[in-house]
Scaffold this motif. Sequence first.
Motif, PDB file in Angstrom:
ATOM      1  N   LYS A  14       0.847  -1.204   0.000  1.00  0.00           N
ATOM      2  CA  LYS A  14       0.000   0.000   0.000  1.00  0.00           C
ATOM      3  C   LYS A  14       0.882   1.254   0.000  1.00  0.00           C
ATOM      4  N   ILE A  15       1.918   1.234   0.843  1.00  0.00           N
ATOM      5  CA  ILE A  15       2.836   2.386   0.913  1.00  0.00           C
ATOM      6  C   ILE A  15       3.561   2.558  -0.425  1.00  0.00           C
ATOM      7  N   GLU A  16       4.016   1.443  -0.966  1.00  0.00           N
ATOM      8  CA  GLU A  16       4.786   1.499  -2.213  1.00  0.00           C
ATOM      9  C   GLU A  16       3.947   2.083  -3.356  1.00  0.00           C
ATOM     10  N   ALA A  17       2.670   1.764  -3.352  1.00  0.00           N
ATOM     11  CA  ALA A  17       1.794   2.254  -4.426  1.00  0.00           C
ATOM     12  C   ALA A  17       1.783   3.786  -4.474  1.00  0.00           C
ATOM     13  N   GLY A  18       2.018   4.418  -3.337  1.00  0.00           N
ATOM     14  CA  GLY A  18       2.019   5.876  -3.286  1.00  0.00           C
ATOM     15  C   GLY A  18       3.352   6.500  -3.710  1.00  0.00           C
ATOM     16  N   LEU A  19       4.331   5.681  -4.058  1.00  0.00           N
ATOM     17  CA  LEU A  19       5.669   6.207  -4.349  1.00  0.00           C
ATOM     18  C   LEU A  19       6.024   6.156  -5.834  1.00  0.00           C
ATOM     19  N   LYS A  20       5.043   5.788  -6.654  1.00  0.00           N
ATOM     20  CA  LYS A  20       5.304   5.571  -8.091  1.00  0.00           C
ATOM     21  C   LYS A  20       6.020   6.744  -8.750  1.00  0.00           C
ATOM     22  N   GLU A  21       5.515   7.948  -8.515  1.00  0.00           N
ATOM     23  CA  GLU A  21       6.084   9.129  -9.180  1.00  0.00           C
ATOM     24  C   GLU A  21       7.529   9.372  -8.782  1.00  0.00           C
ATOM     25  N   ARG A  22       7.782   9.193  -7.490  1.00  0.00           N
ATOM     26  CA  ARG A  22       9.149   9.389  -7.012  1.00  0.00           C
ATOM     27  C   ARG A  22      10.084   8.365  -7.649  1.00  0.00           C
ATOM     28  N   PHE A  23       9.600   7.148  -7.769  1.00  0.00           N
ATOM     29  CA  PHE A  23      10.438   6.089  -8.349  1.00  0.00           C
ATOM     30  C   PHE A  23      10.749   6.383  -9.822  1.00  0.00           C
ATOM     31  N   VAL A  24       9.773   6.952 -10.519  1.00  0.00           N
ATOM     32  CA  VAL A  24      10.004   7.314 -11.927  1.00  0.00           C
ATOM     33  C   VAL A  24      11.134   8.348 -11.999  1.00  0.00           C
ATOM     34  N   HIS A  25      11.128   9.287 -11.074  1.00  0.00           N
ATOM     35  CA  HIS A  25      12.197  10.296 -11.043  1.00  0.00           C
ATOM     36  C   HIS A  25      13.560   9.644 -10.803  1.00  0.00           C
ATOM     37  N   PHE A  26      13.623   8.722  -9.852  1.00  0.00           N
ATOM     38  CA  PHE A  26      14.903   8.033  -9.591  1.00  0.00           C
ATOM     39  C   PHE A  26      15.361   7.248 -10.829  1.00  0.00           C
ATOM     40  N   ASP A  27      14.393   6.640 -11.516  1.00  0.00           N
ATOM     41  CA  ASP A  27      14.721   5.888 -12.742  1.00  0.00           C
ATOM     42  C   ASP A  27      15.351   6.818 -13.775  1.00  0.00           C
ATOM     43  N   GLU A  28      14.801   8.021 -13.895  1.00  0.00           N
ATOM     44  CA  GLU A  28      15.301   8.963 -14.911  1.00  0.00           C
ATOM     45  C   GLU A  28      16.704   9.444 -14.575  1.00  0.00           C
ATOM     46  N   VAL A  29      16.922   9.774 -13.302  1.00  0.00           N
ATOM     47  CA  VAL A  29      18.256  10.218 -12.878  1.00  0.00           C
ATOM     48  C   VAL A  29      19.270   9.098 -13.126  1.00  0.00           C
ATOM     49  N   ALA A  30      18.882   7.879 -12.759  1.00  0.00           N
ATOM     50  CA  ALA A  30      19.795   6.738 -12.909  1.00  0.00           C
ATOM     51  C   ALA A  30      20.099   6.480 -14.377  1.00  0.00           C
ATOM     52  N   GLU A  31      19.085   6.632 -15.229  1.00  0.00           N
ATOM     53  CA  GLU A  31      19.305   6.392 -16.658  1.00  0.00           C
ATOM     54  C   GLU A  31      20.315   7.403 -17.200  1.00  0.00           C
ATOM     55  N   TYR A  32      20.146   8.659 -16.816  1.00  0.00           N
ATOM     56  CA  TYR A  32      21.092   9.682 -17.264  1.00  0.00           C
ATOM     57  C   TYR A  32      22.509   9.349 -16.776  1.00  0.00           C
ATOM     58  N   ASN A  33      22.622   9.025 -15.503  1.00  0.00           N
ATOM     59  CA  ASN A  33      23.953   8.749 -14.948  1.00  0.00           C
ATOM     60  C   ASN A  33      24.574   7.489 -15.536  1.00  0.00           C
TER      61      ASN A  33
END
Length: 440
Positions: free
Chosen positions: A35-54
Amino acid sequence: MQGIEYRKESREKRMLREIYRELGISPEVIDYGAKIEAGLKERFVHFDEVAEYNQMKVLLAMQKNKVSEECFGASSGYGYNDYGRETLEKVYADTFHTEAALVRPLIACGTHALAIALFGNLRPGDELLCPAGKPYDTLEEVIGIRPSKGSLKEYGVTYRQVELLPDGTFDYDSIRQAIRPQTRLVEIQRSKGYLTRPSFSVKQIGELIRFVKDIRPDIICMVDNCYGEFVDTIEPSDVGADLVVGSLIKNPGGGLAPIGGYIAGTKECVENASYRMTCPGLGMEVGATLGVNRSFYQGFFLAPMITKGALKGAVFASAVYESLGFPVVPDSKEPRQDIIQAITFGDPDKLIAFCKGIQAAAPVDSYVDPEPWDMPGYDSQVIMAAGAFVQGSSIELSADGPLKEPYNVYFQGGLTWEHARLGILKSLEILCQRGLVRLP
Ligand SMILES: *Cc1c(COP(=O)(O)O)cnc(C)c1O
């Protein structure tokens, strides 16, 4: 079609539930976590983008420097002409956008890297200034804030410190006053470490560096980058730092480096540091790598992704414990500047239970029961949880906390997000089992 997909997913979910049960996680805790994780989707997308760039940034640096099989050879003895070592240092320099870098197994840990950079660039009569509050604990002895054999103080390097303002921002007026003719080097720590101040963003650090350089452009600006690498798309060296320093058993080692530290920066500052890493005259020309090159390269290649997993784990921990009413720093919505998560338990039993859960989730020494102990250099007992492949590696899942008010735990790492999540679920499970927490 939909029916088949649905059945397939539910079978995997069922298997997951079953294996979580074997790992000692109850269905209630799994559901709460989901339930908690479901609320973090947007933040995780941001981390994915930063990681992809790096990831692309590191890859580009490797391609540009023509990394080849030849780079993975092992040198011995003096280690002259270690092609792999020299190329790796160019890869680091290109990634951090600096003129030069040292990346060595000779550097024992982060503190050693920082000490080399300081001793190499300061001379008797010079003054070191920390413009953003107290530096990391272990630097107190390097600098001589706490009396210590061989400290900078013993060599006639003086020290000044400017505290942060109560809101955690830089006290520019006092910094201006603290800069004197003998001020030679300014040290800024990106991560909060084991303090409760906020960690600084690279942008904030850039503003502080600009302020210092406007007053005296010749002052060396050095950043303790520990735990900060690859959390953002820019590093302190992109905003004017002359030196950035860190540990390879944190973010940039990617969990694979078995030892080491790095110092990246201007050619002159890095060269100065090299005369302390080895000795005057020899500098960076010597230092055998004994076969660690391959792990250094592969770890650095993976580091953006490993850091991303640790960031997801940190935000998940923040969100889980915040939802249960515990103060957390940073909170689950704030931007991240490092991979450390602080949780305030306000109770020794809860702190201990949390650490026992992290330990029980480890791939190594999971059966060990961590206990508080009297650690040298601390004024209270400390409890630590770490079941790591590399001793003391804190890019791997780990937690620790001093047994004193307000009973903070500092949690970090996890080589995969899935493992970090298990660690948090296991900690929650133990807190629930002991009746220390009740799920809403
Ligand atoms: C880990 C760390 C260091 C260095 O610590 P070592 O244990 O010597 O590697 C220095 N500064 C910060 C902010 C750190 O997190």
